[in-house]
Design a protein around this motif. Structure first.
Motif, PDB file in Angstrom:
ATOM      1  N   ARG A 238      14.181   7.572  28.241  1.00  0.00           N
ATOM      2  CA  ARG A 238      14.467   8.361  27.044  1.00  0.00           C
ATOM      3  C   ARG A 238      15.952   8.352  26.700  1.00  0.00           C
ATOM      4  N   ARG A 239      16.812   8.287  27.706  1.00  0.00           N
ATOM      5  CA  ARG A 239      18.250   8.287  27.451  1.00  0.00           C
ATOM      6  C   ARG A 239      18.860   6.888  27.483  1.00  0.00           C
ATOM      7  N   ALA A 240      18.030   5.901  27.708  1.00  0.00           N
ATOM      8  CA  ALA A 240      18.524   4.523  27.743  1.00  0.00           C
ATOM      9  C   ALA A 240      18.754   4.011  26.327  1.00  0.00           C
ATOM     10  N   GLN A 241      19.838   3.311  26.139  1.00  0.00           N
ATOM     11  CA  GLN A 241      20.162   2.727  24.843  1.00  0.00           C
ATOM     12  C   GLN A 241      19.684   1.275  24.838  1.00  0.00           C
ATOM     13  N   LEU A 242      18.492   1.071  24.290  1.00  0.00           N
ATOM     14  CA  LEU A 242      17.951  -0.277  24.247  1.00  0.00           C
ATOM     15  C   LEU A 242      18.640  -1.091  23.159  1.00  0.00           C
ATOM     16  N   GLY A 243      18.971  -2.336  23.477  1.00  0.00           N
ATOM     17  CA  GLY A 243      19.576  -3.215  22.496  1.00  0.00           C
ATOM     18  C   GLY A 243      18.536  -3.741  21.517  1.00  0.00           C
ATOM     19  N   ASN A 244      19.005  -4.430  20.485  1.00  0.00           N
ATOM     20  CA  ASN A 244      18.090  -4.961  19.472  1.00  0.00           C
ATOM     21  C   ASN A 244      17.095  -5.946  20.075  1.00  0.00           C
ATOM     22  N   GLY A 245      17.570  -6.766  20.993  1.00  0.00           N
ATOM     23  CA  GLY A 245      16.673  -7.712  21.648  1.00  0.00           C
ATOM     24  C   GLY A 245      15.598  -7.001  22.456  1.00  0.00           C
ATOM     25  N   GLN A 246      15.976  -5.933  23.138  1.00  0.00           N
ATOM     26  CA  GLN A 246      14.999  -5.167  23.910  1.00  0.00           C
ATOM     27  C   GLN A 246      13.992  -4.475  22.997  1.00  0.00           C
ATOM     28  N   LYS A 247      14.453  -3.965  21.854  1.00  0.00           N
ATOM     29  CA  LYS A 247      13.541  -3.314  20.918  1.00  0.00           C
ATOM     30  C   LYS A 247      12.542  -4.309  20.345  1.00  0.00           C
ATOM     31  N   ILE A 248      13.025  -5.503  20.038  1.00  0.00           N
ATOM     32  CA  ILE A 248      12.105  -6.541  19.542  1.00  0.00           C
ATOM     33  C   ILE A 248      11.094  -6.901  20.624  1.00  0.00           C
ATOM     34  N   ALA A 249      11.565  -6.998  21.864  1.00  0.00           N
ATOM     35  CA  ALA A 249      10.663  -7.304  22.976  1.00  0.00           C
ATOM     36  C   ALA A 249       9.617  -6.199  23.139  1.00  0.00           C
ATOM     37  N   CYS A 250      10.041  -4.950  22.975  1.00  0.00           N
ATOM     38  CA  CYS A 250       9.109  -3.825  23.061  1.00  0.00           C
ATOM     39  C   CYS A 250       8.035  -3.927  21.984  1.00  0.00           C
ATOM     40  N   LEU A 251       8.458  -4.251  20.763  1.00  0.00           N
ATOM     41  CA  LEU A 251       7.497  -4.345  19.661  1.00  0.00           C
ATOM     42  C   LEU A 251       6.509  -5.481  19.891  1.00  0.00           C
ATOM     43  N   VAL A 252       7.013  -6.619  20.330  1.00  0.00           N
ATOM     44  CA  VAL A 252       6.132  -7.762  20.572  1.00  0.00           C
ATOM     45  C   VAL A 252       5.141  -7.451  21.693  1.00  0.00           C
TER      46      VAL A 252
END
Length: 310
Positions: A238-252
């Motif tokens: 919850r407090r981790a700052q995910l990068g854009n690449g990580q967010k895209i990986a999460c969505l995929v």
């Protein structure tokens, strides 16, 4: 009411006659406006862009769909009207873009694109005779108002019992209304009976058209949201700052899991279908909010090279 329905039929006939060549486009657009697509794509996409906005989208979607069911029974017995499920997301997204953009055109584009999408979905629903024009208009207005009212008041940091009681209230409240109307002699499943009688291929009538299909989805999502927000996996990320690449990986990854889960089994028995649907959508927020971000975060942490101090 009959005059209103008559005008709606005339408008639908005009759309079908004048824009028949756009049939495939209308079918695709109405697919994009389906409530299940909100859970499958819009909710995860909004959440990985902004946690608060994503949770707002989920809350607005399950409440509006529940209200959709209730108001259909009381006011619109033919078909439910389409609600603005994504209003919570887009009510904030244009403002966020506007604060960072210098060009007036760039500031206007998100709102313009969203309004165009809403108009297209509304017309597609009329085109396929799923809704009357007055139902589409009522849904747009009510959804926009509800999104405007709820967005600043999204319940996020609540006890697990709050989410459990919300799911229970949705189920018990709807059941009470249903059986009260049934006792008064109102057959709320009359359209399904007629569909089975007159449809050339009854197997085309989906289980999702049953009265409590959306209820099992919404109550399950409410409970699943609470479980996800109080899970150990969510606490770690919850407090981790995910990068854009990580967010895209999460969505995929989320789409890769939610897609098969959506198609995973449809029991022919209606009671089993409701139970399975409830469990499936209870797992849904857990995957999006907790399990997928946790997996991506842990994998990224393991892949990160160690930093050596000189």
């Amino acid at each position: 009411m009959e005059s209103t329905l008559g005008v709606g039929i005339v408008i639908a006939e005009a759309l079908q006659n004048q824009l028949a060549w756009l049939e495939n486009v209308w079918l695709w657009v109405t697919f994009l406006g389906d409530p299940k697509i909100l859970f499958l794509f819009y909710f995860p996409a909004a959440y990985y862009a902004s946690r608060r906005v994503g949770i707002a989208v989920l809350w607005i979607s399950l409440i509006t769909e529940w209200l959709n069911l209730i108001f259909k029974w009381f006011l619109f017995g033919d078909r439910p009207f389409w609600w603005v499920h994504e209003s919570g997301y887009y009510s904030q997204a244009p403002a966020q873009v506007a604060t960072r953009a210098r060009s007036r055109w760039v500031r206007v584009m998100p709102s313009l694109a969203y309004c165009t999408f809403l108009l297209a979905v509304g017309l597609s629903r009329i085109f396929i005779l799923a809704h009357f024009p007055h139902q589409v208009l009522a849904g747009l207005i009510t959804g926009a108002v509800l999104g405007w009212l709820m967005t600043p008041r999204v319940p996020v940091e609540r006890e697990l019992s709050f989410y459990g009681l919300t799911a229970l209230a949705l189920m018990l409240g709807t059941s009470l209304i249903y059986w009260t109307l049934f006792t008064l002699g109102l057959d709320l499943s009359w359209s399904i009976s007629l569909a089975f009688k007159w449809c050339e291929r009854p197997e085309w009538i989906h289980m999702d058209s049953r009265p409590f299909a959306s209820l099992s989805r919404d109550s399950g999502a409410a409970l699943g949201l609470g479980i996800a927000l109080h899970s150990p996996c969510y606490a770690q990320v919850r407090r981790a700052q995910l990068g854009n690449g990580q967010k895209i990986a999460c969505l995929v990854l989320a789409m890769g899991l939610l897609g098969p889960l959506d198609w995973l089994g449809h029991p022919p028995q209606i009671s089993l279908f409701y139970i399975f649907n409830f469990l499936k959508y209870t797992l849904w927020p857990c995957l999006v909010l907790a399990l997928v971000p946790w997996a991506v975060h842990m994998f990224s942490a393991q892949e990160a090279p160690p930093i050596h101090s000189s």
